[in-house]
Design a protein around this motif. Sequence first.
Motif, PDB file in Angstrom:
ATOM      1  N   ARG A   1      56.711   0.379  28.819  1.00 21.66           N
ATOM      2  CA  ARG A   1      57.531   0.598  30.026  1.00 21.66           C
ATOM      3  C   ARG A   1      57.360   2.019  30.580  1.00 21.66           C
ATOM      4  NH1 ARG A   1      61.548  -2.330  26.942  1.00 21.66           N
ATOM      5  NH2 ARG A   1      61.793  -4.449  27.798  1.00 21.66           N
ATOM      6  N   ASN A   2      56.850   2.908  29.761  1.00 17.48           N
ATOM      7  CA  ASN A   2      56.637   4.291  30.203  1.00 17.48           C
ATOM      8  C   ASN A   2      55.150   4.630  30.348  1.00 17.48           C
ATOM      9  OD1 ASN A   2      59.449   5.643  30.137  1.00 17.48           O
ATOM     10  ND2 ASN A   2      59.375   4.545  28.204  1.00 17.48           N
TER      11      ASN A   2
ATOM     12  N   ARG B   1      53.158   0.281  33.520  1.00 19.46           N
ATOM     13  CA  ARG B   1      54.546  -0.183  33.516  1.00 19.46           C
ATOM     14  C   ARG B   1      54.859  -1.093  34.707  1.00 19.46           C
ATOM     15  NH1 ARG B   1      54.324   5.216  34.307  1.00 19.46           N
ATOM     16  NH2 ARG B   1      54.890   6.057  36.346  1.00 19.46           N
TER      17      ARG B   1
ATOM     18  N   SER C   1      55.704  -5.127  34.244  1.00 17.57           N
ATOM     19  CA  SER C   1      57.172  -5.205  34.256  1.00 17.57           C
ATOM     20  C   SER C   1      57.692  -6.621  34.046  1.00 17.57           C
ATOM     21  CB  SER C   1      57.719  -4.639  35.572  1.00 17.57           C
ATOM     22  OG  SER C   1      57.207  -5.358  36.685  1.00 17.57           O
TER      23      SER C   1
END
Length: 331
Positions: free
Chosen positions: A244-245, A249, A253
Motif C-alpha cells: 500500500r506504500n 499502490r 488498490s
Amino acid sequence: MKLSGYHVLNPLIRAKELELLRSDFFEKLLEAADIEEVGELLKSTNYGSLIQPGFEHTFNKAMDKEQANLFDWLVEIAPEKEVVWVYTMRFTFHNLKVLTKGEKLEQDLDHLFVPDGFYSIQQLKEVIRSGESEQLPTEIVASVQEVLAYLQESAILQGIDVIYDRHFLQTQRAVGERLEYPELLSEITHFIDLTNIILLVRGLYQKRSHGFMHSVLSDAGDIPKEELLEFVGGELPAFKEFLRNSVYRDELSAILQEEILDPAALERFKDNYLTDLYQTAQTQAFGPLPLLAFMNAKEVERKNLQLIVTAKRSEIAKERIRERMRNAYDL
C-alpha cells in the motif's frame, strides 16, 4: 541504441496492429452461444484460415504455429534482435527447463519445446549436455552451468526451475541495460518487481523458508530484494501494508482490499499493468516500444483466444471465462 533504425519497422507494426482483435469483439466471443458460433465469428478475422470443422481440437497447436511464424518474421526485420529476445526470452528459459528435465529423467520432452525465434532445440540440448557453447549468449551458458552443478549435488527437480527463473530475470535486466532505452528498462524492472511480489505472496502462503525465498527472489528489480526478504516468515497483512506504500499502490488498490491475495489475480494484474505501460508506445514514432507493444498484444490475444475456445468447447460459463481474461490492446 539504434533509435533511427525503427523508422522503417514501426509503420509495418502499425499496419499489423490493425489486425488485432478489439475488446468489443472479445465480448461477442464471450456472448456466443456455443463453440460453433465462436468459429463463425472468427472466420471474419485474421484467424479465419484456422477455422475448419472440429477446429476447437486443433486451435491451440495452430495458434502456437502462428506465434512461431510471427517470431521468425520479427527477428528477420527488427533492427535490434535483442529487443525481440526481451519478449521471447521467457520461451528460451522455458525450453531450458523442459529439456534439462528431459535429459535428467531420460525422457523425451521435445513436444514441450516452444520456438523462440532464436535458439533451436538442437542448440539447447547441446549446451545442456556439454555445459559449453560458442553460439549461445553467455547468460544462457552461465545458467546451464549453474543448473548442471546443482544437479551434481541434488536430485530435486524444483531447483532447476528456481535457477533458470532467477537467471531469466537477471538476463532481462542485463539485456535492458545493454540496449540503453530508458522506457524499455523501466518496463523490465516493473516486470521483475511484480514477479517478485507474486513469488513472495506464494511463499507466504506456502510458509517457505528464508533460504528458499532468498534463492527464488531476484535482485534485478527496483524494489530491493532485502526489503522483500524481511517479510519472509511473517504474516500477509504486513506485506499488504508494504504494498500500500509502494509505487504500485494505486494500481494494486482494488486487489489489496481483498482479504486474500490471490496469486492468479496478481498474475492477471501484472499482465494488464504491463499492457497499460505498453499503451504509451502508441504515441511513439521511433524506438523499440511499438514493436514490444505489438508482441505483448499478440500474446494477450493468443491467450484470450485459446482460453475462450477451450472454455466454450467445455461449455464453461462466460462469467468464469471473463474473470480469467487479460485486457485486450485497444487503439
